[in-house]
Design a protein around this motif. Structure first.
Motif, short mmCIF file in Angstrom:
data_model
loop_
_atom_site.label_atom_id
_atom_site.label_comp_id
_atom_site.label_asym_id
_atom_site.label_seq_id
_atom_site.Cartn_x
_atom_site.Cartn_y
_atom_site.Cartn_z
N GLU A 116 0.78 1.54 -12.49
CA GLU A 116 1.27 2.01 -13.78
C GLU A 116 2.76 1.71 -13.96
OE1 GLU A 116 0.06 6.04 -14.57
OE2 GLU A 116 -1.96 5.35 -15.18
N GLU A 117 3.45 1.44 -12.87
CA GLU A 117 4.83 0.96 -12.98
C GLU A 117 4.84 -0.42 -13.63
OE1 GLU A 117 8.65 0.66 -10.04
OE2 GLU A 117 6.78 -0.25 -9.34
N ARG A 118 3.93 -1.27 -13.17
CA ARG A 118 3.68 -2.58 -13.78
C ARG A 118 2.36 -3.07 -13.22
NH1 ARG A 118 4.40 -6.62 -10.10
NH2 ARG A 118 5.86 -6.26 -8.38
N PRO A 119 1.64 -3.93 -13.93
CA PRO A 119 0.40 -4.47 -13.38
C PRO A 119 0.65 -5.20 -12.07
CG PRO A 119 0.51 -4.88 -15.74
CD PRO A 119 1.86 -4.37 -15.33
N ARG A 120 -0.23 -4.98 -11.12
CA ARG A 120 -0.07 -5.57 -9.78
C ARG A 120 -1.28 -6.42 -9.44
NH1 ARG A 120 4.96 -3.58 -7.27
NH2 ARG A 120 5.44 -1.69 -8.45
N THR A 121 -1.06 -7.46 -8.64
CA THR A 121 -2.15 -8.27 -8.15
C THR A 121 -2.87 -7.51 -7.04
OG1 THR A 121 -0.87 -9.37 -6.43
CG2 THR A 121 -0.82 -10.36 -8.64
N PRO A 122 -4.12 -7.85 -6.75
CA PRO A 122 -4.81 -7.20 -5.62
C PRO A 122 -4.04 -7.35 -4.31
CG PRO A 122 -6.40 -8.34 -6.99
CD PRO A 122 -5.04 -8.72 -7.51
N LYS A 123 -3.41 -8.49 -4.11
CA LYS A 123 -2.63 -8.71 -2.88
C LYS A 123 -1.45 -7.74 -2.82
CE LYS A 123 -0.31 -12.44 -0.29
NZ LYS A 123 1.08 -11.94 -0.25
N GLU A 124 -0.77 -7.55 -3.94
CA GLU A 124 0.35 -6.62 -3.96
C GLU A 124 -0.10 -5.19 -3.67
OE1 GLU A 124 3.54 -8.53 -7.12
OE2 GLU A 124 1.73 -7.56 -7.92
N ILE A 125 -1.25 -4.82 -4.21
CA ILE A 125 -1.78 -3.47 -3.96
C ILE A 125 -2.10 -3.30 -2.48
CG2 ILE A 125 -3.67 -1.89 -4.47
CD1 ILE A 125 -3.81 -3.20 -7.26
N ARG A 126 -2.80 -4.28 -1.92
CA ARG A 126 -3.15 -4.18 -0.49
C ARG A 126 -1.91 -4.07 0.39
NH1 ARG A 126 -6.74 -8.39 -1.87
NH2 ARG A 126 -5.34 -9.90 -0.89
N GLU A 127 -0.91 -4.92 0.13
CA GLU A 127 0.28 -4.93 0.97
C GLU A 127 1.05 -3.63 0.88
OE1 GLU A 127 2.36 -8.44 -0.24
OE2 GLU A 127 1.17 -9.77 1.06
N ALA A 128 1.17 -3.09 -0.33
CA ALA A 128 1.89 -1.83 -0.49
C ALA A 128 1.17 -0.69 0.22
CB ALA A 128 2.06 -1.51 -1.97
N LEU A 129 -0.14 -0.65 0.13
CA LEU A 129 -0.90 0.40 0.79
C LEU A 129 -0.90 0.22 2.31
CD1 LEU A 129 -3.94 0.71 -1.66
CD2 LEU A 129 -1.91 2.19 -1.53
N HIS A 130 -0.93 -1.03 2.74
CA HIS A 130 -0.93 -1.29 4.18
C HIS A 130 0.41 -0.89 4.80
CE1 HIS A 130 -1.50 -4.04 7.83
NE2 HIS A 130 -2.42 -3.10 7.91
N ALA A 131 1.48 -1.01 4.04
CA ALA A 131 2.78 -0.56 4.53
C ALA A 131 2.78 0.95 4.77
CB ALA A 131 3.88 -0.95 3.54
N GLU A 132 2.02 1.67 3.97
CA GLU A 132 1.92 3.12 4.12
C GLU A 132 0.98 3.49 5.26
OE1 GLU A 132 2.79 7.10 2.97
OE2 GLU A 132 3.69 5.17 2.41
N TRP A 133 -0.08 2.71 5.46
CA TRP A 133 -1.06 2.98 6.51
C TRP A 133 -1.28 1.69 7.32
CZ3 TRP A 133 -2.17 4.98 1.50
CH2 TRP A 133 -2.10 6.38 1.41
N PRO A 134 -0.33 1.33 8.19
CA PRO A 134 -0.42 0.05 8.91
C PRO A 134 -1.60 -0.04 9.86
CG PRO A 134 1.39 1.41 9.74
CD PRO A 134 0.90 2.06 8.50
N GLY A 135 -2.18 1.08 10.23
CA GLY A 135 -3.32 1.03 11.13
C GLY A 135 -4.66 0.84 10.43
N ALA A 136 -4.65 0.87 9.12
CA ALA A 136 -5.89 0.75 8.35
C ALA A 136 -6.18 -0.72 8.04
CB ALA A 136 -5.80 1.55 7.06
N ASP A 137 -7.42 -0.98 7.65
CA ASP A 137 -7.84 -2.33 7.27
C ASP A 137 -7.33 -2.62 5.85
OD1 ASP A 137 -9.12 -4.69 6.66
OD2 ASP A 137 -11.14 -3.84 6.67
N PRO A 138 -6.52 -3.66 5.65
CA PRO A 138 -5.99 -3.95 4.32
C PRO A 138 -7.08 -4.14 3.26
CG PRO A 138 -4.84 -5.25 5.97
CD PRO A 138 -5.99 -4.59 6.66
N ARG A 139 -8.17 -4.80 3.66
CA ARG A 139 -9.25 -4.99 2.69
C ARG A 139 -9.85 -3.66 2.27
NH1 ARG A 139 -15.23 -7.41 3.87
NH2 ARG A 139 -15.98 -7.46 1.73
N ALA A 140 -10.03 -2.76 3.22
CA ALA A 140 -10.59 -1.45 2.90
C ALA A 140 -9.64 -0.66 2.00
CB ALA A 140 -10.88 -0.67 4.19
N LEU A 141 -8.34 -0.80 2.22
CA LEU A 141 -7.37 -0.11 1.38
C LEU A 141 -7.45 -0.61 -0.06
CD1 LEU A 141 -4.34 -0.14 3.85
CD2 LEU A 141 -5.59 1.89 3.08
#
Length: 382
Positions: A136-161
């Motif tokens: 909602e800050e700005r439209p994001r690509t799926p890659k940007e979403i995965r990377e931002a979430l993976h930074a928060e949970w580095p032990g999780a699977d990026p695809r699953a995030l």
């Protein structure tokens, strides 16, 4: 035979009877002058896994349709692309985006459970909040979403995030993605932000059942469940039964329908139609024999690759592809029709005429008349 609303044995509908009823409601027996937005609503959305098929779906159904009409609706945000039915991307009116997406949330929940192993230690509530803020800050690509979430949970699977964000949030693909004549990478934001309207609670499924029957009926409970990607709809049909009529197909399966819905005679003419890959008329039932002859099951696709389909006398009879054409003055484009059944001279002429009509609407300006329409060799599939 007449339908029944009592204990008498219901009428039996042949595949041709089901075919004509379905094509009539799908606007494929004759083209209508219905506005594009009204057609998208009537059809309960257009399959939009790829960007161009919605335009071809309306070209096959609407008189006077031009791609610019649907493109304008996308740019004005009166329609939008979002994952809904069968966990695939569909193009819906804005109202349907806000109502159908909550309705199919149970299917998104099931999809999310498949990826739970890759989400160990992830707080899904926090993930939802974080992903909402990102897109909602700005439209994001799926890659940007995965990377931002993976930074928060580095032990999780990026695809699953990334899948979790898609399942938990009603994410629409923003324009210019999907706009005719333009290109753009996939970028996502919430339906609420894109449409400027608040989220809605999940509606009762009764209205969706009635809309499904209006566009795809007569149909069984399993048919609608296959179309929507939902389960446990039997109780909804039973609740609606007093206001519906029932039939049987030739295998004895019970079919429900609206009392006043059109059910044309079996011998009603059905002109050829060129449909894009994944057209909902080919995917809208558990038993697809009303449009796809059993011997051609699976012939309009291979693996994850689907081909355009040609209906002749209402049924799948060929597949087609178009090399895309080019600018005026470039080499002529080629539209190839691969028959799945032997086509007689009159049928070939009718298919060629329909191809010319489609090209006059969909091909780049100045190229339709130069397109070479070819019939590949007939292969007998039995």
């Amino acid at each position: 035979m007449a339908a029944t609303k009592n204990s008498a044995a219901p009428a039996v509908l042949s595949p041709r009877a089901l075919n004509r009823a379905t094509l009539e409601r799908q606007l494929l027996l004759r083209r209508t002058a219905m506005p594009a937005k009204d057609a998208v609503h009537h059809l309960v959305g257009l399959q939009a896994q790829n960007t161009r098929p919605p335009y071809y779906q309306l070209c096959a159904r609407l008189e006077g349709f031009r791609p610019a009409e649907l493109a304008a609706l996308m740019e004005s945000r009166e329609v939008a692309r979002i994952v809904t039915l069968r966990s695939t991307i569909h193009l819906h009116t804005a109202d349907d985006v806000l109502s159908l997406r909550p309705l199919v949330q149970p299917a998104r929940d099931r999809e999310l459970r498949v990826f739970r192993a890759g989400l160990t230690g992830v707080d899904l509530g926090r993930l939802r909040s974080l992903a909402t803020g990102l897109v909602e800050e700005r439209p994001r690509t799926p890659k940007e979403i995965r990377e931002a979430l993976h930074a928060e949970w580095p032990g999780a699977d990026p695809r699953a995030l990334g899948t979790a964000a898609r399942c938990l949030l009603p994410l629409v693909q923003v324009t210019p993605r999907g706009v005719w004549g333009r290109s753009g990478q996939v970028a996502l934001t919430t339906a609420e932000r894109w449409l400027g309207a608040p989220a809605r609670p999940a509606p009762a499924p009764d209205a969706a059942v009635l809309r499904y029957l209006a566009a795809f009926g007569p149909a069984s409970v399993k048919d609608m469940q296959a179309w929507a990607g939902l389960t446990r709809l039997r109780e909804v049909f039973e609740r609606l039964r007093p206001g519906l009529v029932t039939f049987r197909d030739e295998n004895g399966v019970e079919l429900f329908d609206l009392p006043d819905a059109p059910r044309p005679p079996e011998d009603t003419p059905a002109p050829p139609r060129f449909l894009p890959e994944f057209d909902n008329v080919l995917l809208g039932h558990a038993d697809r024999g009303r449009v796809i002859p059993p011997r051609f099951h699976g012939r309009n696709g291979k693996g994850n690759q689907a081909y355009g389909s040609v209906l002749v006398d209402g049924f799948l009879a060929a597949i087609w592809c178009h090399d895309g054409g080019g600018a005026p003055g470039a080499r002529p484009s080629v539209l190839t029709v691969q028959p799945l059944a032997a086509l007689g001279p009159a049928e070939r002429d009718a298919v060629t005429e329909e191809a010319r009509r489609m090209l006059s609407v969909m091909a780049p300006p100045g190229t339709a008349d130069t397109c070479d329409i070819r019939f590949a060799a007939f292969v007998d599939f039995g």
